[in-house]
Motif scaffolding. Structure first.
Motif, PDB file in Angstrom:
ATOM      1  N   ASN A   1     -57.485  31.828  13.165  1.00 14.79           N
ATOM      2  CA  ASN A   1     -57.781  32.860  12.175  1.00 14.79           C
ATOM      3  C   ASN A   1     -58.755  33.885  12.719  1.00 14.79           C
ATOM      4  N   LYS A   2     -58.487  35.132  12.421  1.00 10.02           N
ATOM      5  CA  LYS A   2     -59.374  36.219  12.801  1.00 10.02           C
ATOM      6  C   LYS A   2     -60.601  36.193  11.896  1.00 10.02           C
ATOM      7  N   GLU A   3     -61.734  36.487  12.457  1.00  4.44           N
ATOM      8  CA  GLU A   3     -62.976  36.530  11.684  1.00  4.44           C
ATOM      9  C   GLU A   3     -62.961  37.759  10.774  1.00  4.44           C
ATOM     10  N   PRO A   4     -63.386  37.605   9.537  1.00  2.74           N
ATOM     11  CA  PRO A   4     -63.402  38.756   8.630  1.00  2.74           C
ATOM     12  C   PRO A   4     -64.509  39.730   8.997  1.00  2.74           C
ATOM     13  N   VAL A   5     -64.345  40.961   8.604  1.00  2.91           N
ATOM     14  CA  VAL A   5     -65.379  41.967   8.838  1.00  2.91           C
ATOM     15  C   VAL A   5     -66.624  41.625   8.024  1.00  2.91           C
ATOM     16  N   ILE A   6     -66.419  41.201   6.774  1.00  2.00           N
ATOM     17  CA  ILE A   6     -67.567  40.931   5.909  1.00  2.00           C
ATOM     18  C   ILE A   6     -67.376  39.616   5.151  1.00  2.00           C
ATOM     19  N   SER A   7     -68.463  38.888   5.056  1.00  4.71           N
ATOM     20  CA  SER A   7     -68.506  37.674   4.241  1.00  4.71           C
ATOM     21  C   SER A   7     -69.258  38.003   2.966  1.00  4.71           C
ATOM     22  N   VAL A   8     -68.601  37.793   1.847  1.00  9.13           N
ATOM     23  CA  VAL A   8     -69.249  37.967   0.552  1.00  9.13           C
ATOM     24  C   VAL A   8     -69.685  36.579   0.100  1.00  9.13           C
TER      25      VAL A   8
ATOM     26  N   ASP B   1     -56.628  30.921  -3.655  1.00  7.45           N
ATOM     27  CA  ASP B   1     -56.749  32.191  -2.948  1.00  7.45           C
ATOM     28  C   ASP B   1     -57.313  31.912  -1.553  1.00  7.45           C
ATOM     29  N   ALA B   2     -56.564  32.250  -0.522  1.00  9.70           N
ATOM     30  CA  ALA B   2     -56.944  31.934   0.859  1.00  9.70           C
ATOM     31  C   ALA B   2     -58.229  32.624   1.304  1.00  9.70           C
ATOM     32  N   ARG B   3     -58.648  33.649   0.583  1.00  7.06           N
ATOM     33  CA  ARG B   3     -59.877  34.348   0.955  1.00  7.06           C
ATOM     34  C   ARG B   3     -61.132  33.595   0.527  1.00  7.06           C
ATOM     35  N   ILE B   4     -60.971  32.582  -0.309  1.00  4.64           N
ATOM     36  CA  ILE B   4     -62.108  31.863  -0.875  1.00  4.64           C
ATOM     37  C   ILE B   4     -62.354  30.551  -0.150  1.00  4.64           C
ATOM     38  N   ARG B   5     -63.635  30.331   0.165  1.00  5.16           N
ATOM     39  CA  ARG B   5     -64.103  29.034   0.676  1.00  5.16           C
ATOM     40  C   ARG B   5     -65.149  28.542  -0.320  1.00  5.16           C
TER      41      ARG B   5
ATOM     42  N   GLU C   1     -65.526  23.979 -12.595  1.00  9.67           N
ATOM     43  CA  GLU C   1     -64.137  23.997 -13.048  1.00  9.67           C
ATOM     44  C   GLU C   1     -63.578  25.418 -13.009  1.00  9.67           C
ATOM     45  N   ILE C   2     -64.385  26.379 -13.401  1.00 10.29           N
ATOM     46  CA  ILE C   2     -63.947  27.781 -13.371  1.00 10.29           C
ATOM     47  C   ILE C   2     -63.690  28.225 -11.935  1.00 10.29           C
ATOM     48  N   ILE C   3     -64.620  27.918 -11.035  1.00 12.19           N
ATOM     49  CA  ILE C   3     -64.448  28.277  -9.628  1.00 12.19           C
ATOM     50  C   ILE C   3     -63.206  27.601  -9.056  1.00 12.19           C
ATOM     51  N   SER C   4     -62.989  26.350  -9.393  1.00 16.59           N
ATOM     52  CA  SER C   4     -61.840  25.599  -8.870  1.00 16.59           C
ATOM     53  C   SER C   4     -60.521  26.277  -9.211  1.00 16.59           C
TER      54      SER C   4
ATOM     55  N   VAL D   1     -64.995  40.653  -6.805  1.00 15.90           N
ATOM     56  CA  VAL D   1     -64.872  40.594  -5.341  1.00 15.90           C
ATOM     57  C   VAL D   1     -63.403  40.591  -4.941  1.00 15.90           C
ATOM     58  N   LEU D   2     -62.601  39.790  -5.598  1.00 14.72           N
ATOM     59  CA  LEU D   2     -61.181  39.695  -5.239  1.00 14.72           C
ATOM     60  C   LEU D   2     -60.427  40.999  -5.464  1.00 14.72           C
ATOM     61  N   ASN D   3     -60.932  41.867  -6.321  1.00 15.07           N
ATOM     62  CA  ASN D   3     -60.259  43.139  -6.633  1.00 15.07           C
ATOM     63  C   ASN D   3     -60.718  44.301  -5.754  1.00 15.07           C
ATOM     64  N   GLN D   4     -61.363  44.010  -4.651  1.00 10.40           N
ATOM     65  CA  GLN D   4     -61.828  45.069  -3.755  1.00 10.40           C
ATOM     66  C   GLN D   4     -60.659  45.805  -3.111  1.00 10.40           C
ATOM     67  N   ASN D   5     -60.825  47.104  -2.856  1.00 15.13           N
ATOM     68  CA  ASN D   5     -59.789  47.845  -2.142  1.00 15.13           C
ATOM     69  C   ASN D   5     -59.962  47.750  -0.626  1.00 15.13           C
ATOM     70  N   PHE D   6     -60.982  47.051  -0.168  1.00 18.42           N
ATOM     71  CA  PHE D   6     -61.169  46.693   1.240  1.00 18.42           C
ATOM     72  C   PHE D   6     -60.782  45.232   1.351  1.00 18.42           C
ATOM     73  N   GLY D   7     -59.833  44.916   2.197  1.00 21.44           N
ATOM     74  CA  GLY D   7     -59.270  43.572   2.193  1.00 21.44           C
ATOM     75  C   GLY D   7     -59.762  42.602   3.238  1.00 21.44           C
ATOM     76  N   ASP D   8     -60.502  43.061   4.232  1.00 26.66           N
ATOM     77  CA  ASP D   8     -60.868  42.180   5.343  1.00 26.66           C
ATOM     78  C   ASP D   8     -62.197  41.469   5.060  1.00 26.66           C
ATOM     79  N   PHE D   9     -62.152  40.557   4.082  1.00 27.71           N
ATOM     80  CA  PHE D   9     -63.358  39.822   3.708  1.00 27.71           C
ATOM     81  C   PHE D   9     -63.009  38.369   3.420  1.00 27.71           C
ATOM     82  N   GLU D  10     -64.039  37.543   3.454  1.00 26.43           N
ATOM     83  CA  GLU D  10     -63.941  36.184   2.946  1.00 26.43           C
ATOM     84  C   GLU D  10     -64.959  36.072   1.817  1.00 26.43           C
TER      85      GLU D  10
END
Length: 110
Positions: A2-9, A58-62, A50-53, A27-36
């Protein structure tokens, strides 16, 4: 590999069931897509986890949940240590960011 994202939120949470969904979605609705998005919960006792789960598909979320409560600043430092991006943006678990936030931040930093 996996490529490293430009920005980690980074969002840290503790008992934020009333706000966490809006923070995550902003965060998920950003128009910049290269983030985790890294979310670290500090042993919430309400329905925050439970809400976070519900967003874990979404693959962008850790998502991480601490084994014991670290407290606000130790948790924030731990969450930052998980970041893989060139930049880190902290978003509090009761915050909302506009859809252009990351794009404008990256443009200014680059």
């Amino acid at each position: 590999m996996n490529k490293e994202p430009v920005i980690s939120v980074v969002i840290t949470s503790y008992n934020r069931e009333s706000f966490i969904a809006e923070a995550i979605e902003s965060v998920l609705n950003q128009n910049f897509g290269d983030f985790e998005l890294i979310i670290v919960d500090d042993c919430s006792t309400d329905s925050t986890v439970e809400i976070i789960s519900g967003y874990q598909n979404d693959a962008r979320i850790r998502f991480y949940r601490n084994e014991h409560n670290l407290g606000q600043f130790a948790n924030r430092n731990y969450a930052a240590s998980l970041a893989r991006g060139r930049y880190i943006k902290f978003v509090d678990s009761d915050d909302f960011i506009f859809e252009h936030c990351l794009a404008e931040m990256i443009q200014g930093m680059e």
